[in-house]
Design an enzyme around this catalytic site. Sequence first.
Site, short mmCIF file in Angstrom:
data_model
loop_
_atom_site.label_atom_id
_atom_site.label_comp_id
_atom_site.label_asym_id
_atom_site.label_seq_id
_atom_site.Cartn_x
_atom_site.Cartn_y
_atom_site.Cartn_z
N ASN A 40 -48.17 68.85 -32.42
CA ASN A 40 -49.60 68.80 -32.74
C ASN A 40 -50.37 69.70 -31.77
OD1 ASN A 40 -48.85 65.95 -31.56
ND2 ASN A 40 -51.01 66.04 -31.11
N ASP A 41 -51.37 69.24 -31.10
CA ASP A 41 -52.34 70.13 -30.42
C ASP A 41 -51.76 71.27 -29.57
OD1 ASP A 41 -53.53 67.77 -31.12
OD2 ASP A 41 -54.22 67.25 -29.12
N GLN A 57 -48.25 69.83 -27.97
CA GLN A 57 -47.85 68.43 -28.10
C GLN A 57 -46.59 68.40 -28.96
OE1 GLN A 57 -49.92 65.19 -26.97
NE2 GLN A 57 -49.47 66.84 -25.55
N SER A 101 -52.44 65.74 -24.39
CA SER A 101 -52.97 67.10 -24.33
C SER A 101 -53.62 67.46 -23.00
CB SER A 101 -53.99 67.30 -25.46
OG SER A 101 -53.29 67.50 -26.65
N TRP A 304 -54.81 64.74 -38.60
CA TRP A 304 -54.10 63.45 -38.59
C TRP A 304 -54.05 62.78 -39.95
CZ3 TRP A 304 -50.87 62.88 -34.96
CH2 TRP A 304 -51.11 63.49 -33.73
C1 FRU Z 1 -55.60 65.13 -30.65
C2 FRU Z 1 -54.85 64.06 -29.88
C3 FRU Z 1 -55.30 64.11 -28.43
C4 FRU Z 1 -54.12 63.54 -27.69
C5 FRU Z 1 -52.96 64.06 -28.51
C6 FRU Z 1 -51.80 63.14 -28.58
O1 FRU Z 1 -54.95 65.57 -31.80
O2 FRU Z 1 -55.08 62.80 -30.46
O3 FRU Z 1 -56.51 63.43 -28.17
O4 FRU Z 1 -54.07 63.97 -26.38
O5 FRU Z 1 -53.46 64.31 -29.81
O6 FRU Z 1 -50.67 63.75 -29.14
#
Ligand code: FRU
Length: 490
Positions: A40-41, A57, A101, A304
């Site tokens: 993810n991020d 992530q 993140s 999400w």
């Molecule tokens: C954003 C988030 C962040 C967090 C991360 C967890 O997409 O929810 O706030 O640090 O993803 O994977």
Amino acid sequence: MSKNPTPLDRVRAFEREQAMRISAEERPLFHLTPLVGWMNDPNGFCHYQGRYHLFYQYHPFSRQWGPMHWGHAVSEDLLHWTYLPCALAPDTAADAGGCFSGSAVPLPDGRLMLVYTGVQPAGTFRRETQAQCVAFGDGTDFEKSLLNPVVRHAHLPEGYSEFDFRDPKAWMEPDGTFRMVVANRHEERQGAIVLFSSEDGLEWHFRGEIDASRREYGRMWECPDFFPLDGKQVLLVSPQEMHAREEFHAGYGTVAILGSYDAKENRFIRESLQPVDQGLNYYASQTTMAPDGRRIMIGWMDNWETCKEAPRRHPWYAQMSVPRELRIQDGRLMQQPVREIETLWRGTIRHENAEISGEQSLEGIRGRLLDMTVTLNAEGSACRRFTLRVARDAEHYILIRCELARGELVFDRSHGGSHRDIAHTRHVKAEVREGKLTLRLLMDRESVELFINGGERVVTSLIPTPMEADGITFAADAPITITAEAHPLG
Ligand code: FRU
């Protein structure tokens, strides 16, 4: 490797072994995907020792979100990425619930500092909490500070949360001291961005709040970024649970707040807000500064809601957006794909002042790896509706329709091959200016990024369409002249 492999050593061996089974053809051409598993991020985006570093992530063990690690890749041109070994695993007391993140800051002594959220797992009498951690390294291996977490709930005044306290974006000031913005959820003001300062990266001081959602623009704000650009100050945040309003769609999105900033008083004054991307798949952007001074932004090409229902067709899941150059023009944040994209152009097909009436294709324009700009000359034309269909075959297409009189564009992937009842459509402002409307379309196999009028609005979406569907057609309800310039990418 040492005799007793650490948890991180084991992750690194696992990802290396699994990644060997994935061929380059199974990935997009220039959008970053996780080495294996889930992404993810974007995290730790920076330019360090001659290369861009991008962390992400990462859950290497499946294509679903799980205990968060930091994946890692480097690039010289922001388009060709080389994977480095997993940088962080959740392997200390301060981050056993996940390395969430964060960001990276190159230090004057040659080290790279990572600042990230450590999640501390729930205990018998305690919910899971979040605090900020640091790690120092050489760009491949990082050592977590024994002082972690270096920023805790106790650093905050009353009213701030210890459960929603994450995503530090740190930078170094010209005087060598550090600042960082972190997201929190305040009891009253909800999504709130707080500022800290530090002399050494280890001891941090609360400086105040930059801005808050006040239930107007979502609840919790995630992934802040805060930087000056073309005479303004920009605060980027990714709100959860937005209500649709103005140009903002419901749910997860990224918002740019433009304003002015008095650093001495830590006073940020809002001037305007705009959605950063109005497509179906974009969230959690982060920026860095290129050595030539360009401010470059990259985001997670997903969100999400959509990731839950998305098919897992590859051994990896999720990708980053194309890195984008930012600038401010007439009080708006403008985006363009980084200019390095031109090094991927494999020729030019140009149709100058082609007259479109009815539906047709244009000689040589097709494909799923393409950078194409279409300029509509609306002046003097009776055309009210112009329709572009891409990723087209007998069964599928992605529709981009310009309602010229209304100044609106419809992006619709309902016929793109999805079997899911999720959002497939967006309506976006697309105004004819001085007789013209331009659409720049970047296609990389399973994604479309559409930059309207020089990047004043952007629509980013994944498309699940079979690769054989590579036709492109142009249609108009009354004759209109267009110029189409397409560059196959390779
Ligand atoms: C954003 C988030 C962040 C967090 C991360 C967890 O997409 O929810 O706030 O640090 O993803 O994977």
